[in-house]
Structures are given as structure tokens and as C-alpha cells.
Design a protein around this motif. Sequence first.
Motif, short mmCIF file in Angstrom:
data_model
loop_
_atom_site.label_atom_id
_atom_site.label_comp_id
_atom_site.label_asym_id
_atom_site.label_seq_id
_atom_site.Cartn_x
_atom_site.Cartn_y
_atom_site.Cartn_z
N PRO A 75 0.93 -1.50 -0.07
CA PRO A 75 -0.05 0.19 -0.03
C PRO A 75 0.87 1.32 -0.02
O PRO A 75 1.99 1.23 0.46
N GLY A 76 0.39 2.34 -0.57
CA GLY A 76 1.04 3.66 -0.66
C GLY A 76 1.39 4.03 0.94
O GLY A 76 0.72 3.93 1.70
N GLY A 77 2.65 4.37 0.93
CA GLY A 77 3.37 4.87 2.29
C GLY A 77 4.04 3.98 2.93
O GLY A 77 4.68 4.08 4.13
N MET A 78 4.21 2.75 2.64
CA MET A 78 4.90 1.68 3.47
C MET A 78 6.24 1.84 3.00
O MET A 78 6.73 2.25 2.04
N SER A 79 7.19 1.40 4.04
CA SER A 79 8.37 1.77 3.92
C SER A 79 9.17 0.75 3.32
O SER A 79 8.81 -0.35 3.15
N ASP A 80 10.45 1.26 2.52
CA ASP A 80 11.05 0.14 1.72
C ASP A 80 11.78 -1.09 2.81
O ASP A 80 11.79 -2.00 2.18
N LEU A 81 11.66 -0.74 3.93
CA LEU A 81 12.41 -1.75 4.88
C LEU A 81 11.49 -2.91 5.10
O LEU A 81 11.86 -3.92 5.22
N LEU A 82 10.13 -2.43 5.10
CA LEU A 82 9.02 -3.68 5.39
C LEU A 82 9.03 -4.47 4.02
O LEU A 82 8.79 -5.58 4.35
N ILE A 83 9.53 -3.81 2.95
CA ILE A 83 9.23 -4.71 1.77
C ILE A 83 10.48 -5.51 1.53
O ILE A 83 10.40 -6.73 1.38
N LEU A 84 11.64 -4.98 2.08
CA LEU A 84 12.88 -5.89 2.22
C LEU A 84 12.59 -7.16 3.12
O LEU A 84 12.98 -8.05 3.04
N GLN A 85 11.99 -6.62 4.40
CA GLN A 85 11.52 -7.76 5.20
C GLN A 85 10.99 -8.91 4.68
O GLN A 85 11.11 -9.95 4.92
N ARG A 86 9.85 -8.57 3.94
CA ARG A 86 9.08 -9.55 3.54
C ARG A 86 9.80 -10.33 2.26
O ARG A 86 9.79 -11.73 2.17
N ALA A 87 10.78 -9.79 1.55
CA ALA A 87 11.47 -10.56 0.24
C ALA A 87 12.46 -11.57 1.32
O ALA A 87 12.81 -12.59 0.96
N PHE A 88 13.17 -10.88 2.49
CA PHE A 88 13.93 -11.76 3.17
C PHE A 88 13.26 -13.05 3.58
O PHE A 88 13.84 -14.06 3.74
N GLN A 89 12.20 -12.67 4.52
CA GLN A 89 11.39 -13.86 4.99
C GLN A 89 10.94 -14.92 3.84
O GLN A 89 11.06 -16.04 4.09
N LYS A 90 10.78 -14.56 2.76
CA LYS A 90 10.21 -15.39 1.70
C LYS A 90 11.52 -16.21 1.16
O LYS A 90 11.60 -17.53 0.92
N MET A 91 12.64 -15.58 1.16
CA MET A 91 13.91 -16.33 0.64
C MET A 91 14.26 -17.20 1.88
O MET A 91 14.55 -18.47 1.48
N ASP A 92 14.31 -16.94 3.02
CA ASP A 92 14.55 -17.92 4.25
C ASP A 92 13.50 -19.11 4.41
O ASP A 92 14.03 -20.10 4.25
N ALA A 93 12.44 -18.75 4.03
CA ALA A 93 11.44 -19.84 4.21
C ALA A 93 11.56 -20.86 3.16
O ALA A 93 11.46 -22.07 3.01
N ARG A 94 11.73 -20.30 1.85
CA ARG A 94 11.76 -21.02 0.75
C ARG A 94 13.21 -21.99 0.71
O ARG A 94 13.37 -23.16 0.32
N LEU A 95 14.20 -21.20 1.00
CA LEU A 95 15.23 -21.94 1.10
C LEU A 95 15.51 -23.01 2.18
O LEU A 95 15.93 -24.29 1.77
N GLN A 96 14.88 -22.91 3.33
CA GLN A 96 14.93 -23.91 4.51
C GLN A 96 13.94 -25.00 3.89
O GLN A 96 14.33 -26.21 4.32
N GLN A 97 12.67 -24.69 3.22
CA GLN A 97 11.90 -25.86 2.42
C GLN A 97 12.86 -26.57 1.59
O GLN A 97 12.72 -28.00 1.80
N GLU A 98 13.54 -26.27 0.64
CA GLU A 98 14.05 -26.87 -0.23
C GLU A 98 15.23 -27.62 0.46
O GLU A 98 15.69 -28.87 0.17
N TRP A 99 15.91 -27.08 1.58
CA TRP A 99 17.11 -27.63 2.19
C TRP A 99 16.45 -29.02 2.87
O TRP A 99 17.31 -30.05 2.94
N GLU A 100 15.52 -28.73 3.46
CA GLU A 100 14.68 -30.11 4.21
C GLU A 100 14.60 -31.12 3.13
O GLU A 100 14.70 -32.22 3.50
N GLY A 101 14.26 -30.97 2.10
CA GLY A 101 13.88 -31.87 1.15
C GLY A 101 14.96 -32.21 0.22
O GLY A 101 14.64 -33.11 -0.73
#
Length: 261
Positions: free
Chosen positions: A125-151
Motif C-alpha cells: 500500500p502507498g506509504g509502506m517503507s522500503d524496509l518492510l518490503i525488504l523484510q518480506r523478501a528476506f522472510q520469503k527467501m529464508d522460508a523457501r530456502l529452508q523448505q528446499e534444504w529439508e527436502g
Amino acid sequence: VKPGSSLRAFTTDLYEQNVLPDKFSLVWLAYLKGQSRDLKAGEYRFRKGMTALELLDQVIAGRVVEYPFTIIEGWSFRQVLQAFANAPRVTRTVQDMSASQIMASLGYPKLHPEGRFYPDTYYYPGGMSDLLILQRAFQKMDARLQQEWEGRDKTSPLKTPDEALTLASIIERETARAEERDLIAGVMVNRLRKGMRLQADPTIQYIIPGAPRRVLNRDLEIDSPYNTYRYAGLPPGPVNNPGIKSILAALPSAGARVGWL
């Protein structure tokens, strides 16, 4: 809708901008529905001809305008930060921060940022900080990497998820063709098993100052742990943000038929 706006002020504003035919219908509807205090702050886009009830439902539900921010596969962390300059309605907070300060703000002060942000399109949404967008991208990479690592196939010589991410980033820059990724992964993994040098150009391009260019012979003499022509094994970390296809090539699942199994 500004935070703390009253229903009457909001309705009056819409009337003065010729969005509503009067100041009262929306207020009456909100009171009848028991939602006079349920306005959600944010930026809204109303289509022409909307009824007062449709408009009220949209604002009560908080269906705000959202903007896309896309991280391209193979982008460096620097390129991700540069993209925020052209992102509409983003609150910019990281432009004067160092990489370590940004990672500290995300809660990982000792982690290098390269390769940690999942390539995808993120809507905000308009007004969201760039840091919050980075946080979402970081969390998604971490979650997907862990998922593939486990399998993963356990015969892989890669010892940690970080090593897998580093290998995936090399694969990402070695080819843009999906059908070649498994072959490149096989070559790299077999070299790791034999203790050979990877001799991967993407690791050299990562340490060349300035804009990316082709690797020259003189570049192969650069003394850096990222120089895989001089040092065996993986470099200290990723050289870009790899996409999921490169991650899957670096971490094939158990039973997958690839060149290095």
C-alpha cells in the motif's frame, strides 16, 4: 483516508470532489450497518458510478490501492536498493543506511545482505517503507530456502543452506536457460567433491568494480576469496539473489535425476 479521519470528514471530502452526490447517504448507511467507526486508513481508488454502499464496503474492508515492487532474478543487493528510487509511493528509509545497518534493522546484524532477498513481485500500500518490503523478501527467501534444504538429496556435498544459496547464485548468473541449470549444477558439484576450483565467471564479475562486464584475463588475478579461479571451493557467500529455479538446481530433491547424483 487519513489515520483518525472521521466518517463525516471523509464523506464531506468525497462530496466536494464530486465522488458522492450528497454528504449524508454514506453516513446514514454506516450508522445503519453499525460501521461508523470502522474506516480503514489508506489510499483508495473508486471506480466511476460506484454506489455509496459499494464505496463504504470497500473502505470498511480496507481494499486499498497496492503498488508492485519487483525483484528480478539475479539482481544484486545494490540493484534491489536502486529499484526503490523508482518505486511509487514508497517511504524511503534505507537510502542513507549502510548494508550492515539495513541488516541490523531486519534483525540480522552479522548477516551479509547479498542473496537474501527472494526475487518476486511484492504488492504494497502507498506509504509502506522500503524496509518492510525488504523484510518480506528476506522472510520469503529464508522460508523457501529452508523448505528446499529439508527436502534435498542427502548425498549433496553442500553442508549448509547458505552454501546452497551461494551455489544457486552462481548458477543464476551462469545461464538464463532453464534447461541448462541442472547441467551447470552438476559440473559445479562434481568440482566441489573433487576439491577443484569452480572457475566461475559470476564470482569474478561480483568483485570487478563498476558496471558488470565480461571477464578479462587480468581479472583472474584479483586476490579475493570470491575469485574461484584462484581458490578452491565456494566463495564466502552469494553473488546475487537467485531465483527458485536456480535454488532447485543447487538443491535437487531426493530421487531427482540430475547429473551429479
